[in-house]
Design a protein around this motif. Structure first.
Motif, mmCIF file in Angstrom:
data_model
loop_
_atom_site.group_PDB
_atom_site.id
_atom_site.type_symbol
_atom_site.label_atom_id
_atom_site.label_comp_id
_atom_site.label_asym_id
_atom_site.label_seq_id
_atom_site.Cartn_x
_atom_site.Cartn_y
_atom_site.Cartn_z
ATOM 1 N N HIS A 67 19.351 51.647 -0.128
ATOM 2 C CA HIS A 67 20.415 52.287 0.358
ATOM 3 C C HIS A 67 20.996 51.486 1.575
ATOM 4 C CE1 HIS A 67 23.535 55.471 0.859
ATOM 5 N NE2 HIS A 67 23.162 55.226 2.297
ATOM 6 N N CYS A 68 22.373 51.382 1.731
ATOM 7 C CA CYS A 68 23.003 50.574 2.836
ATOM 8 C C CYS A 68 23.696 51.614 3.440
ATOM 9 C CB CYS A 68 23.674 49.453 2.464
ATOM 10 S SG CYS A 68 24.476 48.517 3.712
ATOM 11 N N GLU A 69 23.636 51.857 4.707
ATOM 12 C CA GLU A 69 24.240 52.559 5.524
ATOM 13 C C GLU A 69 25.471 51.602 6.431
ATOM 14 O OE1 GLU A 69 23.916 55.465 9.799
ATOM 15 O OE2 GLU A 69 22.315 54.822 8.581
ATOM 16 N N ASP A 85 30.738 43.646 8.529
ATOM 17 C CA ASP A 85 29.895 44.915 8.614
ATOM 18 C C ASP A 85 28.596 45.045 9.411
ATOM 19 O OD1 ASP A 85 31.896 45.838 7.061
ATOM 20 O OD2 ASP A 85 30.720 46.055 5.130
ATOM 21 N N HIS A 86 28.441 45.921 10.253
ATOM 22 C CA HIS A 86 26.988 46.313 10.670
ATOM 23 C C HIS A 86 26.398 47.289 9.724
ATOM 24 C CE1 HIS A 86 24.374 48.300 14.192
ATOM 25 N NE2 HIS A 86 23.881 47.634 13.295
ATOM 26 N N GLU A 87 25.114 46.939 9.270
ATOM 27 C CA GLU A 87 24.612 47.523 8.449
ATOM 28 C C GLU A 87 23.203 48.265 8.633
ATOM 29 O OE1 GLU A 87 26.717 45.235 4.787
ATOM 30 O OE2 GLU A 87 24.650 44.970 5.054
ATOM 31 N N ARG A 88 22.527 49.479 7.990
ATOM 32 C CA ARG A 88 21.061 49.640 7.964
ATOM 33 C C ARG A 88 20.625 49.803 6.781
ATOM 34 N NH1 ARG A 88 22.631 53.233 12.623
ATOM 35 N NH2 ARG A 88 22.115 52.101 14.296
ATOM 36 N N LYS A 132 11.458 54.081 1.132
ATOM 37 C CA LYS A 132 11.385 55.198 2.210
ATOM 38 C C LYS A 132 10.307 55.228 2.634
ATOM 39 C CE LYS A 132 14.051 58.250 -1.012
ATOM 40 N NZ LYS A 132 14.240 59.342 -1.786
ATOM 41 N N ASP A 133 9.245 54.366 2.623
ATOM 42 C CA ASP A 133 7.992 54.357 3.575
ATOM 43 C C ASP A 133 8.093 53.208 4.482
ATOM 44 O OD1 ASP A 133 7.652 52.262 1.497
ATOM 45 O OD2 ASP A 133 5.803 52.890 1.241
ATOM 46 N N ARG A 134 9.397 52.757 4.540
ATOM 47 C CA ARG A 134 9.486 51.377 5.443
ATOM 48 C C ARG A 134 10.877 51.732 6.363
ATOM 49 N NH1 ARG A 134 9.001 46.703 1.459
ATOM 50 N NH2 ARG A 134 11.032 46.411 2.219
ATOM 51 N N PRO A 135 10.769 51.439 7.569
ATOM 52 C CA PRO A 135 11.921 51.433 8.648
ATOM 53 C C PRO A 135 13.097 50.561 8.047
ATOM 54 C CG PRO A 135 10.370 50.308 9.540
ATOM 55 C CD PRO A 135 9.631 50.878 8.243
ATOM 56 N N ARG A 136 14.322 51.209 8.282
ATOM 57 C CA ARG A 136 15.391 50.431 7.865
ATOM 58 C C ARG A 136 15.656 49.402 8.682
ATOM 59 N NH1 ARG A 136 20.126 54.582 6.074
ATOM 60 N NH2 ARG A 136 18.748 56.227 5.426
ATOM 61 N N LYS A 137 16.354 48.141 7.984
ATOM 62 C CA LYS A 137 16.608 46.914 8.738
ATOM 63 C C LYS A 137 17.832 46.893 9.029
ATOM 64 C CE LYS A 137 13.108 44.214 6.526
ATOM 65 N NZ LYS A 137 12.397 42.902 5.812
ATOM 66 N N GLU A 138 18.177 46.350 10.324
ATOM 67 C CA GLU A 138 19.491 46.135 10.726
ATOM 68 C C GLU A 138 20.105 44.650 10.042
ATOM 69 O OE1 GLU A 138 21.335 47.923 13.303
ATOM 70 O OE2 GLU A 138 19.740 49.469 12.978
ATOM 71 N N ALA A 139 21.229 44.748 9.685
ATOM 72 C CA ALA A 139 21.934 43.432 9.272
ATOM 73 C C ALA A 139 23.281 43.453 9.711
ATOM 74 C CB ALA A 139 21.630 43.364 7.760
ATOM 75 N N ILE A 140 23.729 42.155 9.672
ATOM 76 C CA ILE A 140 25.386 41.921 9.690
ATOM 77 C C ILE A 140 25.632 41.246 8.449
ATOM 78 C CG2 ILE A 140 27.021 40.958 11.156
ATOM 79 C CD1 ILE A 140 25.091 41.587 13.624
ATOM 80 N N ALA A 141 26.859 41.596 7.888
ATOM 81 C CA ALA A 141 27.602 40.951 6.613
ATOM 82 C C ALA A 141 28.672 40.374 7.147
ATOM 83 C CB ALA A 141 27.306 41.698 5.418
#
Length: 139
Positions: free
Chosen positions: A87-89, A102-105, A110-119
């Motif tokens: 899932h991408c927020e 886009d700045h995304e999380r 579900k058992d790992r933290p979300r990753k920050e990303a920029i597209a």
């Protein structure tokens, strides 16, 4: 006087509702929004529809990872099949001319933290023709 007050009140209510309505994506945003919808539903057909046949995908500025819609389909089909929690927020979006940033999380599991990303999407003729993914430096 009552008529004027009633009309003014009605206009204020209408303006308030308009201001709270979700904004429609601009013409340039539409492909970025479409690919995000396909990504989050893991629908490969919706996802690839947003890209040109000759799309170039970069993992960081200047480093070509792969090109072409066929390769994009192959890579993302596999990821969609293997990542049920994907899932991408969308945190923030900037639109400037034909560029959508886009700045995304991104959640892969579900058992790992979300990753920050920029597209960074470059758009022409209603399609993404180039995308660059930028990951923040790890501390």
């Amino acid at each position: 006087m009552r008529f004027i007050l009633s009309t003014a009140l009605l206009a204020l209510v209408a303006l308030s509702a308009y201001a709270q309505a979700p904004a429609k994506p601009s013409e340039m945003e539409a492909p970025a929004s479409l690919q995000l919808k396909g990504y989050n539903s893991r629908d490969i057909e919706t996802f690839v529809k947003a890209y040109s046949d000759t799309v170039k995908v970069y993992n960081s500025p200047g480093q070509l990872s792969y090109k072409g819609k066929d390769e994009l389909r192959k890579r993302y089909s596999s990821m969609f099949a293997q990542t049920p929690d994907l899932h991408c927020e969308l945190v923030n979006r900037i639109v400037s001319g034909n560029v959508v940033i886009d700045h995304e999380r991104v959640q892969f599991s579900k058992d790992r933290p979300r990753k920050e990303a920029i597209a960074v999407y470059r758009i022409k003729n209603g399609e993404i023709y180039e995308v660059t993914f930028i990951s923040p430096d790890k501390n």
